[in-house]
Design a protein around this motif. Sequence first.
Motif, mmCIF file in Angstrom:
data_model
loop_
_atom_site.group_PDB
_atom_site.id
_atom_site.type_symbol
_atom_site.label_atom_id
_atom_site.label_comp_id
_atom_site.label_asym_id
_atom_site.label_seq_id
_atom_site.Cartn_x
_atom_site.Cartn_y
_atom_site.Cartn_z
ATOM 1 N N TYR A 1 0.815 -1.208 0.000
ATOM 2 C CA TYR A 1 0.000 0.000 0.000
ATOM 3 C C TYR A 1 0.857 1.270 0.000
ATOM 4 O O TYR A 1 0.402 2.332 -0.418
ATOM 5 N N PHE A 2 2.068 1.180 0.489
ATOM 6 C CA PHE A 2 2.933 2.354 0.476
ATOM 7 C C PHE A 2 3.626 2.525 -0.875
ATOM 8 O O PHE A 2 4.018 3.630 -1.237
ATOM 9 N N ILE A 3 3.780 1.434 -1.606
ATOM 10 C CA ILE A 3 4.422 1.516 -2.915
ATOM 11 C C ILE A 3 3.406 1.910 -3.984
ATOM 12 O O ILE A 3 3.734 2.621 -4.943
ATOM 13 N N ASN A 4 2.174 1.484 -3.819
ATOM 14 C CA ASN A 4 1.127 1.729 -4.811
ATOM 15 C C ASN A 4 0.953 3.204 -5.188
ATOM 16 O O ASN A 4 0.840 3.529 -6.374
ATOM 17 N N PRO A 5 0.921 4.144 -4.229
ATOM 18 C CA PRO A 5 0.771 5.549 -4.618
ATOM 19 C C PRO A 5 1.867 6.041 -5.551
ATOM 20 O O PRO A 5 1.599 6.804 -6.490
ATOM 21 N N LEU A 6 3.100 5.600 -5.309
ATOM 22 C CA LEU A 6 4.201 6.010 -6.184
ATOM 23 C C LEU A 6 4.025 5.435 -7.584
ATOM 24 O O LEU A 6 4.344 6.092 -8.583
ATOM 25 N N VAL A 7 3.507 4.216 -7.653
ATOM 26 C CA VAL A 7 3.239 3.600 -8.959
ATOM 27 C C VAL A 7 2.171 4.400 -9.701
ATOM 28 O O VAL A 7 2.282 4.644 -10.906
ATOM 29 N N SER A 8 1.140 4.833 -8.987
ATOM 30 C CA SER A 8 0.081 5.629 -9.612
ATOM 31 C C SER A 8 0.626 6.951 -10.150
ATOM 32 O O SER A 8 0.266 7.382 -11.251
ATOM 33 N N VAL A 9 1.482 7.594 -9.375
ATOM 34 C CA VAL A 9 2.108 8.839 -9.836
ATOM 35 C C VAL A 9 2.933 8.577 -11.091
ATOM 36 O O VAL A 9 2.868 9.327 -12.076
ATOM 37 N N LEU A 10 3.707 7.499 -11.068
ATOM 38 C CA LEU A 10 4.558 7.148 -12.208
ATOM 39 C C LEU A 10 3.722 6.870 -13.453
ATOM 40 O O LEU A 10 4.041 7.348 -14.549
ATOM 41 N N LEU A 11 2.638 6.132 -13.298
ATOM 42 C CA LEU A 11 1.769 5.816 -14.435
ATOM 43 C C LEU A 11 1.104 7.073 -14.987
ATOM 44 O O LEU A 11 0.940 7.216 -16.204
ATOM 45 N N GLY A 12 0.719 7.974 -14.096
ATOM 46 C CA GLY A 12 0.108 9.221 -14.546
ATOM 47 C C GLY A 12 1.062 10.063 -15.373
ATOM 48 O O GLY A 12 0.680 10.642 -16.393
ATOM 49 N N VAL A 13 2.315 10.107 -14.945
ATOM 50 C CA VAL A 13 3.315 10.904 -15.661
ATOM 51 C C VAL A 13 3.664 10.262 -17.005
ATOM 52 O O VAL A 13 3.786 10.949 -18.027
ATOM 53 N N ILE A 14 3.800 8.930 -17.027
ATOM 54 C CA ILE A 14 4.259 8.243 -18.238
ATOM 55 C C ILE A 14 3.146 8.090 -19.271
ATOM 56 O O ILE A 14 3.317 8.433 -20.448
ATOM 57 N N PHE A 15 1.997 7.586 -18.848
ATOM 58 C CA PHE A 15 0.949 7.226 -19.807
ATOM 59 C C PHE A 15 -0.076 8.331 -20.053
ATOM 60 O O PHE A 15 -0.694 8.374 -21.116
ATOM 61 N N LEU A 16 -0.279 9.195 -19.086
ATOM 62 C CA LEU A 16 -1.287 10.245 -19.246
ATOM 63 C C LEU A 16 -0.670 11.622 -19.461
ATOM 64 O O LEU A 16 -1.391 12.613 -19.555
ATOM 65 N N GLN A 17 0.662 11.665 -19.520
ATOM 66 C CA GLN A 17 1.378 12.931 -19.716
ATOM 67 C C GLN A 17 0.984 13.995 -18.684
ATOM 68 O O GLN A 17 0.918 15.186 -18.991
ATOM 69 N N GLU A 18 0.686 13.542 -17.477
ATOM 70 C CA GLU A 18 0.386 14.488 -16.402
ATOM 71 C C GLU A 18 1.701 15.080 -15.906
ATOM 72 O O GLU A 18 2.632 14.349 -15.569
#
Length: 206
Positions: A1-18
Amino acid sequence: YFINPLVSVLLGVIFLQERLRPLQWVPVVLAAAGVTYLTVSMGKLPWIALVLAFSFGLYGLMKKITPLGSLQGLTLETAAVFLPALIYLIIEQVRGVGAFVNAGVSTTLLLAVTGVVTVIPLIFFSAGTKLIPLTTVGLLQYITPTTQFLLGVFVFKEAFSSNQVVGFVIIWTALILFTVENLRHNRPVRARLAVSTASSSSQVKN
């Protein structure tokens, strides 16, 4: 659960160009440092945590990009796993190791209620991912493990180490910084919206 938020941030930056603003990278790096500290203090690579983090992170990404509404999407997901889950439960019941019904009335009722307790947060999660950036969703997800930690320590009286305290302090510092940065950034936007709304209202009256 502590790693998951960082993964979400990473996915947002890479795939959604956030794009994260420069000051937003500070809490992200801090949170990563806190998670790294907790991981190193364990003394081993948390494979299960990594699998859960990436699977739920991808789940959030799919929720973000899917055209289905929150309720429709959850209905489709439930339908997809219903038959395999039912078969598994039947097998467990036949083997005599299933908890449902066999573990008493109170346990059976609690198991039934878990369905509702699970569905409601998932509906809100699905709706929320469509309204705010996935990077923001990621950092907000630190609320869950922190709440679990507080429940474990103060309600269930579970032991906790100094390493956990240090990790939590780092992560919550990151969350506070992220919140403050968002508030400071959005304050001018809210002010402009208020002025625009007031101007529109006066024009309508005139």
